[in-house]
Write a protein that holds these residues in place. Structure first.
Motif, PDB file in Angstrom:
ATOM      1  N   ALA A  99       0.353  -1.003   0.404  1.00 39.61           N
ATOM      2  CA  ALA A  99      -0.059  -0.146  -0.362  1.00 39.61           C
ATOM      3  C   ALA A  99       0.281   1.091  -0.034  1.00 39.61           C
ATOM      4  N   ALA A 100       1.868   1.072   0.511  1.00 38.27           N
ATOM      5  CA  ALA A 100       2.696   1.788   0.303  1.00 38.27           C
ATOM      6  C   ALA A 100       3.898   2.574  -0.810  1.00 38.27           C
ATOM      7  N   GLY A 101       3.912   1.009  -0.844  1.00 35.09           N
ATOM      8  CA  GLY A 101       5.031   1.317  -2.800  1.00 35.09           C
ATOM      9  C   GLY A 101       6.188   0.916  -2.247  1.00 35.09           C
ATOM     10  N   GLN A 102       6.355   0.629  -0.689  1.00 31.68           N
ATOM     11  CA  GLN A 102       7.977   0.378  -0.384  1.00 31.68           C
ATOM     12  C   GLN A 102       8.488  -0.001   0.806  1.00 31.68           C
ATOM     13  N   GLY A 103       9.321  -0.402   1.209  1.00 26.50           N
ATOM     14  CA  GLY A 103       9.335  -1.315   2.493  1.00 26.50           C
ATOM     15  C   GLY A 103      10.809  -2.609   2.568  1.00 26.50           C
ATOM     16  N   ALA A 104      11.144  -2.999   2.970  1.00 24.01           N
ATOM     17  CA  ALA A 104      12.068  -3.803   3.032  1.00 24.01           C
ATOM     18  C   ALA A 104      12.397  -4.780   4.628  1.00 24.01           C
ATOM     19  N   ILE A 105      12.041  -5.766   3.603  1.00 22.82           N
ATOM     20  CA  ILE A 105      12.010  -7.230   4.717  1.00 22.82           C
ATOM     21  C   ILE A 105      13.243  -7.643   5.037  1.00 22.82           C
ATOM     22  N   ILE A 106      14.093  -8.511   6.236  1.00 19.90           N
ATOM     23  CA  ILE A 106      14.801  -8.812   6.748  1.00 19.90           C
ATOM     24  C   ILE A 106      15.040 -10.148   7.818  1.00 19.90           C
ATOM     25  N   ALA A 142      13.745  -7.141  -0.379  1.00 17.84           N
ATOM     26  CA  ALA A 142      13.889  -8.649   0.995  1.00 17.84           C
ATOM     27  C   ALA A 142      15.495  -9.152   0.393  1.00 17.84           C
ATOM     28  N   ASN A 143      15.799  -9.677   1.575  1.00 20.19           N
ATOM     29  CA  ASN A 143      16.842  -9.574   2.359  1.00 20.19           C
ATOM     30  C   ASN A 143      16.976 -11.171   3.517  1.00 20.19           C
ATOM     31  N   ALA A 144      18.274 -11.625   3.026  1.00 23.30           N
ATOM     32  CA  ALA A 144      18.814 -12.713   4.445  1.00 23.30           C
ATOM     33  C   ALA A 144      19.490 -12.552   5.045  1.00 23.30           C
ATOM     34  N   ILE A 145      20.040 -12.227   6.351  1.00 23.01           N
ATOM     35  CA  ILE A 145      21.167 -12.019   7.342  1.00 23.01           C
ATOM     36  C   ILE A 145      21.550 -13.366   7.596  1.00 23.01           C
ATOM     37  N   CYS A 146      22.897 -14.232   7.608  1.00 22.14           N
ATOM     38  CA  CYS A 146      23.751 -15.161   8.044  1.00 22.14           C
ATOM     39  C   CYS A 146      24.430 -14.911   9.213  1.00 22.14           C
ATOM     40  N   PRO A 147      23.599 -15.078  10.379  1.00 24.92           N
ATOM     41  CA  PRO A 147      24.915 -15.227  11.315  1.00 24.92           C
ATOM     42  C   PRO A 147      25.714 -15.983  11.569  1.00 24.92           C
ATOM     43  N   GLY A 148      26.852 -15.499  12.159  1.00 20.80           N
ATOM     44  CA  GLY A 148      27.796 -16.566  12.917  1.00 20.80           C
ATOM     45  C   GLY A 148      27.559 -17.210  13.910  1.00 20.80           C
TER      46      GLY A 148
END
Length: 248
Positions: A116-123, A165-171
């Motif tokens: 609805a906002a036309g933007q966003g970030a999913i982590i 959308a992105n994924a973080i892989c912590p060690g």
């Protein structure tokens, strides 16, 4: 002011994320199950007790926020430390549910608001266990691999709406949760806690564990306009894992 929602945000990596996003000028919303940890959060944060795998609870939190600019789907549990043949089905399901279904539900309810906002970030918080097989950690590794598949699908589905959308892989991250993993692995392998710790550290090119703040700093970058064309990526923050099977 932009808003960030962090699941399992009352301690560990989640709390570090909240502090980093607040320092970056964002309004912080947190969900968690630990009432004592929630009570200890900064008064400038909005916090709610909610189970990441309770769809009604997550839907209510997102609805209450009204708008959501960044989602950090961070809820997870370590699960059992055992050989595959020794893992109870109920323990497998519990681990996969929290780590995978929790991320799915958070993204499911955040996506319409972001569209609805036309933007966003999913982590999404995955793990180096989502990059390699890990002995004695089958349900956790399976769930963290699945997180990456979910993230790449989200990136493809939501990209046309301006959502990344992105994924973080912590060690191996310093803290109470990793201490539990070290203790269980030490018991399973007949080793000392320090031997297992050194095995993890020596399996990285930088020969050290990472701090929760290292993960938080990456999350802030991925949620910022500086990363406006970074999507569908799997980013390890682990000091470069060379050996996914810690040994001494």
């Amino acid at each position: 002011m932009k808003r960030v929602l962090i699941t399992a945000g009352a301690s560990g990596i989640g709390r570090a994320m909240g502090a980093a996003f607040e320092a970056a000028g964002m309004e912080v919303w947190v969900t968690d199950l630990d009432e004592d940890a929630l009570a200890a959060l900064p008064t400038t944060w909005s916090s709610r007790k909610a189970n990441a795998v309770d769809e009604n609870a997550m839907a209510q939190v997102v609805a209450e926020m009204g708008s959501i600019d960044v989602l950090c789907a961070n809820a997870g549990i370590a699960g059992p430390t055992a050989l595959v043949e020794d893992i109870a089905l109920e323990d497998w399901r519990a681990c996969v549910s929290v780590n995978l279904e929790g991320a799915f539900l958070a993204a499911k309810h955040a996506a319409p608001r972001m569209k609805a906002a036309g933007q966003g970030a999913i982590i999404l918080t995955s793990s180096t266990a989502g990059l390699y097989g890990y002995p004695n950690r089958a349900p956790y590794a399976a769930a963290k691999w699945a997180i990456i598949g979910l993230m790449k699908t989200l990136a493809m589905e939501l990209g046309p709406f301006g959502i990344r959308a992105n994924a973080i892989c912590p060690g191996a991250v310093e803290g109470d949760r990793m201490e539990g993993v070290l203790a269980r692995e030490a018991a399973a392998k007949g080793m000392t806690r320090d031997q297992v710790y050194d095995g993890y550290a020596s399996g990285t090119s930088m020969r050290r564990f990472v701090e929760a703040e290292d993960i938080a700093n990456m999350a802030v970058f991925l949620g910022s306009d500086a990363a406006r064309l970074v999507s569908g990526q799997v980013i390890a923050v682990d000091g470069h894992t060379e050996n996914p099977d810690p040994k001494v």
